[in-house]
Design an enzyme around this catalytic site. Structure first.
Site, short mmCIF file in Angstrom:
data_model
loop_
_atom_site.label_atom_id
_atom_site.label_comp_id
_atom_site.label_asym_id
_atom_site.label_seq_id
_atom_site.Cartn_x
_atom_site.Cartn_y
_atom_site.Cartn_z
N TYR A 142 0.83 -1.21 0.00
CA TYR A 142 0.00 0.00 0.00
C TYR A 142 0.87 1.27 0.00
O TYR A 142 0.39 2.34 -0.32
CB TYR A 142 -0.94 0.03 1.20
N LYS A 191 3.73 -15.33 2.74
CA LYS A 191 3.66 -16.12 1.51
C LYS A 191 5.10 -16.42 1.12
O LYS A 191 5.59 -16.05 0.04
CB LYS A 191 2.89 -15.32 0.44
N ASP A 223 -2.77 -18.20 2.40
CA ASP A 223 -3.93 -18.91 1.82
C ASP A 223 -4.47 -19.94 2.81
O ASP A 223 -5.69 -20.08 2.98
CB ASP A 223 -3.58 -19.55 0.46
N ASP A 247 -5.20 -6.62 6.04
CA ASP A 247 -6.42 -5.93 5.64
C ASP A 247 -7.50 -6.96 5.31
O ASP A 247 -8.64 -6.91 5.78
CB ASP A 247 -6.08 -5.07 4.40
N ASP A 251 -10.83 -8.39 7.92
CA ASP A 251 -12.25 -8.29 7.55
C ASP A 251 -12.91 -9.67 7.57
O ASP A 251 -14.05 -9.82 8.01
CB ASP A 251 -12.40 -7.67 6.15
#
Ligand code: NAD
Length: 356
Positions: A142, A191, A223, A247, A251
């Site tokens: 980001y 990852k 994942d 992020d 959620d």
């Protein structure tokens, strides 16, 4: 203890829910002999209306000089079409960056009184869900370089994900220290089978795991984490991860409890200054009706006492007061079911304050 709290009520239901949180904080002061001084600063749409900007320089200075910041929520349809450079959310990003709030803590706790609001089966949530996501907030993709260019006759877009050792180490320390105050388990999400930034992330986390030998440590790929959160969420205590993975996972995790009005959050700096806010927005559809659920904001105050003010006993008292209100059958409209006692936002605040 004397503490200065800068209060950003914001827009929509912001003022209603923050007023209830202050009721509870005042009761904590009375019971435990503290003095909290509140300084109100306009933020978001209400500040745009008054000053033409979503937060003034003076307002920002009041955030920086406070012991902590309490936020309601910003935004609403009235300001959806203002110039993008002064949108209400710009103020939030500015506060996060000016205060150096690099660590976002989002607890996901299922109140067992509300277990049937979870979209997961009772066989999965029956053991309870009580996990904390520690998300890196000021680095990664980001904040990396981005560009769109023409290559071989077509547009190509690039976003860079960059992490330095010191950025990984400081968020890692927050996670390990947080775990020590909970069940002493950290799962670091990356990852590393694909990304260099994840391999560095993992190496730094392993160094910290050696240092925090009393904390049980594991690596998990992002994942697999997405899957495990649905399959067996109670296996997690503290999850630490980089900005974008955090992020998405936070959620996903917040939905496990089924009630957005109940969830708090904290954004922390390297010092004790932090910003505390519920995870939901300004809920313009119910603003001004005194029916919003103030519990997410009240639980954010418990986090403020625990993380910025080092007042664990007082934080426990707020959490116990919320639990008692739910045990006694009080419900705001968003979590109401037949057979329970429906209360307004202001009544819920008074009931929780009285339980302190
Ligand atoms: P929202 O979270 O405001 O509302 C989503 C739904 O949840 C609505 O139906 C609302 O009534 C309900 N809800 C939210 N909080 C509640 C509470 N405490 N009690 C009961 N019900 C509650 O999300 P949205 O509708 O997508 O966004 C509304 C505005 O809020 C937008 O302008 C958005 O940009 C802004 N927003 C601000 C923040 C923030 O300030 N941190 C975060 C998200 C969205």
């Amino acid at each position: 203890m004397n503490k200065n709290i800068t209060v950003l009520k914001g827009d929509g239901i912001g003022p209603e829910i923050v007023n209830e949180a202050i009721k509870v904080l005042d009761k904590v002061c009375e019971k435990y002999s503290h003095k909290f001084t509140y300084t109100e600063v306009d933020i978001g749409g209400c500040s745009i209306d008054k000053y033409g900007v979503p937060i003034t320089k003076e307002g920002m200075e009041k955030c920086k000089s406070a012991d902590s910041v309490l936020l309601g929520a910003v935004g609403g349809p009235k300001w959806d079409n203002v110039d993008p450079s002064i949108r209400p959310e710009k103020a939030l990003l500015a506060v996060r960056s000016e205060l150096g709030l690099f660590a976002n803590l989002r607890p996901t706790k299922l109140f067992m009184q509300l277990a049937d609001s979870s979209p997961l089966k009772p066989s999965i949530v029956g053991n309870g869900i009580d996990l904390m996501i520690v998300r890196e907030l000021t680095g990664g993709i980001y904040f990396g370089k981005r560009r769109t260019e023409m290559l071989d006759g077509e547009k190509v877009a690039t976003d860079e994900m960059t992490y330095s050792e010191h950025e990984i180490e400081r968020i890692g320390r927050v996670a390990f220290e947080t775990a020590r105050k909970r069940s002493s388990r950290v799962a670091s999400v990356d990852k590393a089978n694909v990304l260099d930034s994840s391999r560095l992330w993992r190496a730094v986390m392993h160094r910290l795991a050696d240092e925090y030998a009393d904390v049980e440590y594991s690596d998990i790929l992002v994942d697999n984490t997405a899957m495990q959160l649905i399959k067996n969420p109670s296996q997690f205590d503290v999850i630490v991860t980089e900005n974008m993975f955090g992020d998405i996972l936070s959620d996903e995790a917040s939905m496990l409890t089924g009630s957005i009005g109940m969830m708090p959050s904290a954004s922390l700096s390297e010092g004790t200054l932090g910003m505390y806010e519920p995870i939901h927005g300004s809920a313009p559809d119910i603003a001004g009706m005194d029916i919003a659920n103030p519990i997410g904001t009240i639980m954010s105050c418990a986090m403020m006492l625990r993380y910025s003010f080092d007042m664990p006993r007082e934080a426990d008292a707020i959490e116990a007061a919320v639990n008692k209100a739910l045990d006694d059958g009080y419900r705001t409209a968003d979590i109401y079911k037949e057979g329970f006692k429906k209360v307004k936002c202001s009544e819920m605040g008074s009931i929780i304050a009285a339980n302190i």
